[in-house]
Design a protein around this motif. Structure first.
Motif, PDB file in Angstrom:
ATOM      1  N   ARG A   1      -6.377  -0.163  13.529  1.00  0.00           N
ATOM      2  CA  ARG A   1      -4.980  -0.096  13.095  1.00  0.00           C
ATOM      3  C   ARG A   1      -4.404  -1.488  12.838  1.00  0.00           C
ATOM      4  O   ARG A   1      -3.547  -1.667  11.959  1.00  0.00           O
ATOM      5  CB  ARG A   1      -4.173   0.639  14.173  1.00  0.00           C
TER       6      ARG A   1
ATOM      7  N   PRO B   1       4.661   0.111  14.094  1.00  0.00           N
ATOM      8  CA  PRO B   1       4.789  -0.720  12.889  1.00  0.00           C
ATOM      9  C   PRO B   1       4.922   0.113  11.614  1.00  0.00           C
ATOM     10  O   PRO B   1       4.109   0.996  11.345  1.00  0.00           O
ATOM     11  CB  PRO B   1       3.485  -1.532  12.898  1.00  0.00           C
TER      12      PRO B   1
ATOM     13  N   ASP C   1      -1.638  -2.873  10.014  1.00  0.00           N
ATOM     14  CA  ASP C   1      -0.297  -3.292  10.388  1.00  0.00           C
ATOM     15  C   ASP C   1      -0.097  -4.805  10.362  1.00  0.00           C
ATOM     16  O   ASP C   1       1.004  -5.286  10.073  1.00  0.00           O
ATOM     17  CB  ASP C   1       0.034  -2.794  11.801  1.00  0.00           C
TER      18      ASP C   1
END
Length: 522
Positions: free
Chosen positions: A73, A362, A77
């Motif tokens: 991730r 985010p 982000d």
């Protein structure tokens, strides 16, 4: 402070001044060995630290260009910020929370204990817990770790009390305010913690251990330390015999300098350390310095992480008090009945409003995000940290398409979660939610992993040269006077925050380096 000539080839050059480099420098200086420390960042102090999240981030963080790839991730982000580490004297010991935990015995023997795990590149360390145990004790005493050496624990803030209430209701037994390298009472000329709540922004009271104001001043007092700030290492050189002979660095004026060396120790964190080895490729070391195994940059670990925040009916004000003084250790055990190997810790965590806005979810703006932010003072938080699997494909490489301010290829950090990491994270998410539910939470939120703070394993220890980069002393297999002195040397990540182990290995390494120098073996 001493100044050694750049042509002095009797010195030990240490690249980096954090937990590994700063500790190693002091240990060697105390033994009468001349040391040059090259620190890429500038120098701050307790007086100059800023109790403001964004301003402090700009002051301390490593913000040089980096790229990311992989399915994690963080690459989505924070594509340009895979790690949250520091570029300053003291390195990330200025920013760390202070949690100081020993590895467990089985975590040094993951290949033996866990067996063959598909997609993982497991390997036993070439040292055991018993080998490191006396150095753990010395490190705990040096750092003033609470709940060791008769040092009492820190008081619990509201964030801890909420966690403790829920955890004990679920039957957890090992729940306390942690083993913290933060003074719970005055010690070694430093004050006790005054619970400011800005642990990540540098400790203005000096209660938290940092090489900035412990190891490095002690080393300087010996007359054997030459600390050069804003000295960014760009290449390690070697002689015709294949031995490290010096380090080329860029000084604060942008000029290249060359420091000769008898020994070079690399402690630039697990991103910059392999990058520097790869940048130091030559006709003799075509694939990078100390990389005959092809393992430099591979087996990157960042720990299984994530956070859970919960909202309660009454104000918690989690931001008041020490950031991470609270831990549940029961889940750190190895127990495959949970659906994964290895274990994890649950630790209290609070972020200020600016960072909460950045890290809670985010890109997730909207009514739900606003609901959480409006209830900030009612929130409590837990951080999940557990053992992730080393993988050949999780690695740091050079991105030749992107250059840094000195014209060198930037590091690319590639990471994909292993299935074991995902299973562990989901288990930890569920347990954290159960803890908060038991404590009376209204609602809980699962936060994705932040940019990495625990960067490990990219120049790992191995018994056989073909399996890793360095031996049990951190001495590279290919270049006997080149050492790895930071978390890059970790063969596995364990469930525990890594700083105590880095410091313990540095103390042990210093003894070995000094003895080898005395015998003129290196």
């Amino acid at each position: 402070m001493s100044k050694f000539d750049q042509s002095d080839d009797s010195v030990v050059v240490i690249i980096g001044s954090g937990a590994g480099g700063g500790t190693l420098a002091n240990e060697l200086c105390q033994k009468g060995i001349k040391v040059v420390v090259l620190e890429a960042g500038g120098q701050q102090s307790s007086a100059s630290f800023i109790n403001d999240e964004w301003k402090s981030f700009s002051q301390l963080a490593w913000l040089d260009k980096r790229t990311t790839s992989g399915s994690w991730r963080v690459a989505k982000d924070f594509a340009g910020l895979p790690t949250w580490i520091c570029k300053t004297v003291g390195g990330t010991t200025t920013h760390w929370a202070g949690a100081s935990l020993r590895f467990q015995e089985h975590e040094f023997r993951t290949k033996t204990v866990y067996g063959d795990i598909k997609g993982a590149n497991l390997l036993d360390w070439p040292i055991t817990y018993k080998d490191l145990e006396p150095y753990y004790a010395r490190a705990e005493n040096k750092m003033g770790v609470t709940r060791t050496h008769g040092i009492p624990g820190l008081p619990g803030n509201n964030n801890f009390k909420v966690m403790y209430d829920g955890a004990t209701k679920l039957g957890y037994k090992e729940v306390h305010t942690g083993n913290m390298a933060i003074n719970s009472r005055p010690r070694d000329g430093r004050a006790s913690c005054i619970q400011l709540g800005f642990c990540f922004q540098g400790c203005k009271s000096g209660a938290k251990w940092s090489t900035l104001y412990t190891e490095l001043p002690a080393a300087e007092a010996t007359g054997n330390l030459d600390l050069r700030t804003q000295a960014h290492a760009i290449r390690i050189e070697h002689n015709a015999a294949g031995r490290a002979s010096g380090v080329v660095y860029v000084d604060k004026n942008g000029k290249q300098q060359r420091q000769k060396a008898r020994i070079v120790c690399v402690a630039g964190n697990a991103i910059e350390t392999p990058r520097l080895l790869l940048l130091s490729a030559s006709s003799m070391f075509k694939d990078g310095l100390a990389n005959s195994s092809g393992q430099v940059g591979r087996n990157y670990m960042r720990h299984m992480t994530g956070s859970v925040y919960a909202v309660f009916k009454e104000p918690v004000r989690m931001y008041r008090g020490t950031t991470m003084a609270g831990i549940i250790r029961d889940e750190a055990r190895h127990d495959t009945r949970r659906g994964f190997v290895g274990g994890y810790e649950l630790e209290t965590l609070s972020l200020g409003l600016p960072f909460m806005a950045a890290f809670l979810n985010p890109g997730g703006w909207g009514a739900d995000f606003a609901w959480w932010m409006e209830r900030y003072k009612y929130m409590a938080g837990l951080w999940l940290v557990g053992e992730d699997m080393p993988r050949q494909t999780n690695r740091v490489t050079l991105n030749a398409d992107v250059k840094d301010q000195f014209g060198n290829a930037v590091p690319n950090v590639h990471f994909d979660d292993h299935d074991n990491d995902i299973a562990m994270r989901n288990h930890a998410f569920t347990q954290a939610e159960r803890i908060y539910s038991a404590a009376g939470a209204i609602k809980a939120f699962r936060t994705p992993p932040y940019p990495s703070t625990h960067n490990l394993g990219t120049a790992r220890m191995s018994a056989r040269p073909q399996d890793g980069v360095c031996n049990q002393w951190g001495q590279t297999h290919d270049v006997p006077n080149l050492f790895i002195s930071d978390g890059s040397q970790f063969t596995s990540g364990g469930a525990e925050n890594p700083t105590l182990t880095i410091v313990s290995l540095a103390i042990r390494q210093a003894e070995y380096v000094a003895s080898q120098m005395a015998q003129r073996a290196i």
